[in-house]
Design a protein around this motif. Structure first.
Motif, PDB file in Angstrom:
ATOM      1  N   ARG A   1       0.805  -1.389  -0.140  1.00 21.38           N
ATOM      2  CA  ARG A   1       0.134   0.020   0.088  1.00 21.38           C
ATOM      3  C   ARG A   1       0.884   1.287   0.053  1.00 21.38           C
ATOM      4  N   ALA A   2       2.108   1.109   0.455  1.00 20.67           N
ATOM      5  CA  ALA A   2       2.870   2.241   0.674  1.00 20.67           C
ATOM      6  C   ALA A   2       3.497   2.713  -0.781  1.00 20.67           C
ATOM      7  N   LEU A   3       3.551   1.747  -1.810  1.00 20.64           N
ATOM      8  CA  LEU A   3       3.730   1.966  -3.314  1.00 20.64           C
ATOM      9  C   LEU A   3       2.352   2.386  -3.968  1.00 20.64           C
ATOM     10  N   LEU A   4       1.233   2.227  -3.563  1.00 19.78           N
ATOM     11  CA  LEU A   4       0.177   2.406  -4.228  1.00 19.78           C
ATOM     12  C   LEU A   4      -0.313   3.756  -3.835  1.00 19.78           C
ATOM     13  N   THR A   5       0.446   4.767  -3.943  1.00 17.80           N
ATOM     14  CA  THR A   5       0.168   6.179  -3.948  1.00 17.80           C
ATOM     15  C   THR A   5       0.535   6.722  -5.427  1.00 17.80           C
ATOM     16  N   SER A   6      -0.377   7.781  -5.742  1.00 15.83           N
ATOM     17  CA  SER A   6      -0.271   8.328  -7.254  1.00 15.83           C
ATOM     18  C   SER A   6      -0.735   9.810  -7.160  1.00 15.83           C
ATOM     19  N   THR A   7      -0.170  10.746  -8.058  1.00 14.32           N
ATOM     20  CA  THR A   7      -0.728  11.765  -8.552  1.00 14.32           C
ATOM     21  C   THR A   7      -2.312  11.583  -8.876  1.00 14.32           C
ATOM     22  N   PRO A   8      -3.273  12.479  -8.933  1.00 12.73           N
ATOM     23  CA  PRO A   8      -4.458  12.391  -9.518  1.00 12.73           C
ATOM     24  C   PRO A   8      -4.252  12.098 -10.981  1.00 12.73           C
ATOM     25  N   GLU A   9      -3.425  12.591 -11.599  1.00 10.71           N
ATOM     26  CA  GLU A   9      -3.100  12.541 -13.213  1.00 10.71           C
ATOM     27  C   GLU A   9      -2.662  11.028 -13.562  1.00 10.71           C
ATOM     28  N   GLY A  10      -1.935  10.452 -12.666  1.00  8.36           N
ATOM     29  CA  GLY A  10      -1.280   9.006 -12.803  1.00  8.36           C
ATOM     30  C   GLY A  10      -1.685   7.987 -12.246  1.00  8.36           C
ATOM     31  N   ARG A  11      -1.237   6.925 -12.241  1.00 12.07           N
ATOM     32  CA  ARG A  11      -1.621   5.643 -11.924  1.00 12.07           C
ATOM     33  C   ARG A  11      -0.767   4.604 -11.417  1.00 12.07           C
ATOM     34  N   THR A  12      -0.852   4.060 -10.228  1.00 14.51           N
ATOM     35  CA  THR A  12       0.126   2.862  -9.630  1.00 14.51           C
ATOM     36  C   THR A  12      -0.742   1.748  -9.684  1.00 14.51           C
ATOM     37  N   ASP A  13      -0.124   0.427  -9.534  1.00 17.59           N
ATOM     38  CA  ASP A  13      -0.867  -0.762  -9.469  1.00 17.59           C
ATOM     39  C   ASP A  13       0.366  -1.904  -8.691  1.00 17.59           C
ATOM     40  N   TYR A  14       0.001  -2.832  -8.209  1.00 18.81           N
ATOM     41  CA  TYR A  14       0.821  -3.873  -7.431  1.00 18.81           C
ATOM     42  C   TYR A  14       0.411  -5.356  -7.822  1.00 18.81           C
ATOM     43  N   LEU A  15       1.368  -6.134  -8.217  1.00 14.04           N
ATOM     44  CA  LEU A  15       1.027  -7.415  -8.503  1.00 14.04           C
ATOM     45  C   LEU A  15       1.965  -8.320  -7.756  1.00 14.04           C
ATOM     46  N   ASP A  16       1.473  -9.470  -7.174  1.00  9.26           N
ATOM     47  CA  ASP A  16       2.126 -10.257  -6.243  1.00  9.26           C
ATOM     48  C   ASP A  16       2.461 -11.360  -7.318  1.00  9.26           C
ATOM     49  N   ALA A  17       3.561 -11.547  -8.067  1.00 16.55           N
ATOM     50  CA  ALA A  17       3.801 -12.565  -9.003  1.00 16.55           C
ATOM     51  C   ALA A  17       5.212 -12.512  -9.163  1.00 16.55           C
ATOM     52  N   ASP A  18       5.785 -13.837  -9.414  1.00 15.84           N
ATOM     53  CA  ASP A  18       7.161 -14.054 -10.012  1.00 15.84           C
ATOM     54  C   ASP A  18       7.627 -13.590 -11.101  1.00 15.84           C
ATOM     55  N   LEU A  19       8.819 -13.222 -11.312  1.00  9.69           N
ATOM     56  CA  LEU A  19       9.356 -12.727 -12.674  1.00  9.69           C
ATOM     57  C   LEU A  19       9.300 -13.699 -13.816  1.00  9.69           C
ATOM     58  N   ARG A  20       9.219 -14.981 -13.619  1.00 11.26           N
ATOM     59  CA  ARG A  20       9.077 -16.088 -14.427  1.00 11.26           C
ATOM     60  C   ARG A  20       7.610 -16.157 -14.891  1.00 11.26           C
ATOM     61  N   ASP A  21       6.540 -15.529 -14.407  1.00 11.19           N
ATOM     62  CA  ASP A  21       5.254 -15.539 -14.623  1.00 11.19           C
ATOM     63  C   ASP A  21       5.221 -14.463 -15.621  1.00 11.19           C
ATOM     64  N   VAL A  22       5.541 -14.745 -16.824  1.00 15.44           N
ATOM     65  CA  VAL A  22       5.542 -13.513 -17.788  1.00 15.44           C
ATOM     66  C   VAL A  22       4.180 -13.391 -18.209  1.00 15.44           C
ATOM     67  N   ASP A  23       3.309 -14.267 -18.776  1.00 11.88           N
ATOM     68  CA  ASP A  23       2.097 -14.167 -19.052  1.00 11.88           C
ATOM     69  C   ASP A  23       1.135 -13.350 -18.142  1.00 11.88           C
ATOM     70  N   THR A  24       1.238 -13.665 -16.839  1.00  6.19           N
ATOM     71  CA  THR A  24       0.358 -13.190 -15.605  1.00  6.19           C
ATOM     72  C   THR A  24       0.797 -11.649 -15.482  1.00  6.19           C
ATOM     73  N   ILE A  25       2.137 -11.333 -15.567  1.00  2.00           N
ATOM     74  CA  ILE A  25       2.544 -10.214 -15.489  1.00  2.00           C
ATOM     75  C   ILE A  25       2.032  -9.374 -16.729  1.00  2.00           C
ATOM     76  N   LEU A  26       2.332  -9.654 -17.650  1.00  4.17           N
ATOM     77  CA  LEU A  26       1.874  -8.847 -18.833  1.00  4.17           C
ATOM     78  C   LEU A  26      -0.043  -8.520 -18.924  1.00  4.17           C
TER      79      LEU A  26
END
Length: 285
Positions: free
Chosen positions: A134-159
């Motif tokens: 949640r500390a990463l999920l701050t943003s300007t009103p104009e922008g956006r941030t999101d977070y995904l709990d996943a491994d680097l190898r999970d390429v399809d999930t990440i994309l």
């Protein structure tokens, strides 16, 4: 965290993996074994670490007194790379995989100070990072941030997840700081990085840093060996040449693959001692 006023949360900011409960996150956190993200946090002066992490971090520092400089150099490299990509290239989208624990000048904070409309997707599979997401999920009103709990190898999930926040038809900066070191197999490591870059359009950039092994730095090898015996996850070192291989078929920006504290430094002081954390930035043509 930065000493500056925090941006207010955007109305379109998503919450971290809502299907994961706080109890499930806590159950995945092992406080009896040192962990690289928490030790990194300790070296950066953070508070998201345990006694076992501090003790191991101090032992590693005894083997290699300059090890704490890696964390600071890597953070400086991130800031310098984001500044360049936003100000000089016009990048407004970042996919940051292997985010690590929130600290000063996270990717979205640097990018949105320069361009408030910037969008950032963070990815990490560390439960402690998820707990603090949640500390990463701050943003300007104009922008956006999101977070995904996943491994680097999970390429399809990440994309698939990244496409909810980022426009993958427009240039994206893929940020891989100190995360490819956790993929031991050389072919697999290159395949993962290439698959993500192949999915991004022309004009996208790769920002990558990696711990090096070098005959001139034997204490680094000793420190990594100690870590791999006592800590988790295990690390894989690579030579500067092997690291440069991750930028194959991309347009490597100057000064190339160098010590992170020597990538476009603020001053022309060439006496800065290099650290065994090398990085580079390259453009997809």
């Amino acid at each position: 965290m930065t000493g500056e006023p925090r941006h207010r949360r955007s109305s379109v900011t998503q919450q971290p993996t809502p299907e994961t409960t706080p109890e499930e996150v806590r159950a995945r956190i092992n406080t009896s074994q040192p962990h690289t993200a928490r030790i990194w946090n300790y070296w950066l002066g953070g508070k998201d670490n345990y006694e076992v992490d501090r003790a191991t971090g101090d032992q590693i520092r005894q083997l290699h007194p300059g090890i704490g400089d890696y964390a600071r150099a890597d953070r400086r490299f991130l800031s310098a790379a984001v500044h360049h990509l936003v100000n000089e290239v016009g990048i407004r989208q970042f996919l940051d995989i292997g985010t690590g624990l929130p600290t000063a000048d996270n990717t979205h904070e640097v990018a949105q100070r320069l361009a408030p409309e910037s969008r950032v997707v963070y990815v990490d599979n560390d439960p402690l990072v998820l707990a603090h997401a949640r500390a990463l999920l701050t943003s300007t009103p104009e922008g956006r941030t999101d977070y995904l709990d996943a491994d680097l190898r999970d390429v399809d999930t990440i994309l698939e997840h990244a496409a909810r926040t980022l426009d993958l038809s427009e240039p994206v900066a893929l940020v891989l700081l100190g995360v490819v070191i956790f993929i031991e197999d050389e072919a697999e490591a290159h395949r993962v990085v290439r698959r993500i870059m192949d999915a991004l359009p022309s004009g996208s950039h790769l920002v990558l840093s990696h711990t090096v092994t070098s005959p001139s730095m034997p204490d680094v090898d000793a420190a990594v060996a100690f870590w791999n015996e006592h800590g988790t996850p295990k690390l894989t070192q690579r030579t500067p040449g092997q690291i440069a291989g991750f930028f194959a078929e991309l347009e490597l920006l100057g000064p190339g693959v160098v010590s992170c504290n020597r990538w476009r430094p603020d001053s022309a002081d060439e006496s800065v001692e290099e650290v065994a954390m090398f990085g580079g930035v390259a453009r997809k043509g």
